[in-house]
Design a protein around this motif. Structure first.
Motif, mmCIF file in Angstrom:
data_model
loop_
_atom_site.group_PDB
_atom_site.id
_atom_site.type_symbol
_atom_site.label_atom_id
_atom_site.label_comp_id
_atom_site.label_asym_id
_atom_site.label_seq_id
_atom_site.Cartn_x
_atom_site.Cartn_y
_atom_site.Cartn_z
ATOM 1 N N ARG A 201 -27.307 -29.920 33.242
ATOM 2 C CA ARG A 201 -25.931 -29.306 32.579
ATOM 3 C C ARG A 201 -26.265 -27.851 32.165
ATOM 4 N NH1 ARG A 201 -23.974 -34.264 28.614
ATOM 5 N NH2 ARG A 201 -23.202 -35.625 30.511
ATOM 6 N N SER B 85 -24.141 -24.790 33.873
ATOM 7 C CA SER B 85 -23.280 -24.169 33.125
ATOM 8 C C SER B 85 -23.770 -22.674 32.767
ATOM 9 C CB SER B 85 -23.113 -24.613 31.588
ATOM 10 O OG SER B 85 -24.286 -24.814 30.934
ATOM 11 N N THR C 27 -26.448 -21.849 31.010
ATOM 12 C CA THR C 27 -26.716 -21.773 29.426
ATOM 13 C C THR C 27 -28.084 -21.029 29.296
ATOM 14 O OG1 THR C 27 -25.203 -23.568 28.599
ATOM 15 C CG2 THR C 27 -26.762 -22.840 27.186
ATOM 16 N N GLY D 109 -23.000 -23.732 39.918
ATOM 17 C CA GLY D 109 -22.408 -23.326 38.670
ATOM 18 C C GLY D 109 -21.536 -21.963 38.723
#
Length: 278
Positions: free
Chosen positions: A46, A50, A52, A79
């Motif tokens: 994730r 994303s 991040t 992404g």
């Protein structure tokens, strides 16, 4: 609201989110096949999807592993493309909604966004259902097994990671019962626990032997009953820890069906000189 509006405004965003979820699930399972825990693999997947980019020890283990690094690189590219596609679709939806409202038709802008949120939430709920999750995971595993060269052995099945058993990490602190003792002195096997490896600074010690001394700061990789590992992690040094260790050994013997008396290393009561003369 016409079917054409739904088809051109809501469905594309739902499909983008659905595709992102499937890609994230594929990457999560692929990372677990390289030896990562499911929780760590889900977090890293994730994070990469994303954009991040959390910096953690787990992230370093991904960067230093060639297969994991390739998976994360593909996620980063996917992404970025997904974010651009989502923004573009939302912009196009907003423009069409405003244009339709200008000629006296269509939904208000807030209602359009509410419809999109409701559709995405419904799709997320369906994907989160246990039967759907299991079926999708099985299909992804079969696909990875057939079309990739990843290590697809099911370690969870091999090690029986269910029914109370797990693989866990334990950080040794200075006042822990395990601190500054050799594995031969600790004998974790008597409690049903196996020490699979030890991370010491930047060195990993796999399959450690009994002569190895456990030091404060060591990160132990353990396999055994989860409740027993938790007890070992919370066990203090001193007599209290020794008593809890004796209880754990006795409980393990009962689990194994071999209640053959107290631990050989348990403290024996002092002999009474008066009784020796009887």
């Amino acid at each position: 609201m016409t079917p054409l509006f739904v088809l051109t405004s809501v469905v594309p965003i739902v499909l983008i989110v659905l595709l992102s979820m499937i890609i994230n699930r594929i990457a999560t399972i692929a990372l677990t096949l390289t030896g990562m825990s499911r929780q760590s693999a889900r977090f890293q997947a994730r994070s990469a999807l994303s954009g991040t980019g959390f910096t953690t020890t787990e992230a370093e283990s991904v960067v230093n592993h060639p297969v994991r690094r390739r998976i994360i690189m593909m996620l980063m590219l996917t992404g970025n493309a997904g974010i651009v596609a989502t923004i573009g679709t939302l912009a196009a939806t907003t423009s069409r909604t405003v244009a339709a409202r200008g000629v006296g038709g269509g939904l208000p802008l807030w209602a359009t966004y509410l419809l999109i949120v409701a559709a995405v939430a419904t799709m997320l709920w369906i994907m989160g259902l246990t039967p759907v999750d299991r079926a999708l995971s099985r299909a992804i595993r079969r696909g990875l097994r057939r079309y990739t060269d990843l290590d697809v052995r099911d370690y969870e099945a091999l090690l029986e990671i269910h029914g109370g058993y797990s693989i866990s990490e334990l950080l040794v602190r200075p006042n822990d019962w395990m601190s500054d003792k050799t594995l031969a002195e600790l004998r974790p096997n008597d409690e049903g626990i196996l020490v699979l490896g030890i991370q010491r600074d930047s060195t990993y010690l796999g399959a450690p032997t009994g002569t190895l001394r456990i030091l404060p700061g060591d990160n132990l990789l353990l396999y055994g009953p989860q409740d027993r590992i938790v007890d070992l992690d919370e066990r203090p040094a001193g007599p209290v820890g020794e008593a809890r260790r004796a209880d754990a050994v006795l409980d393990q013997r009962q689990r194994d069906g071999r209640d053959d008396g107290p631990d050989e290393d348990a403290a024996t009561p002092e002999r009474n000189p008066l009784e020796e003369g009887l």
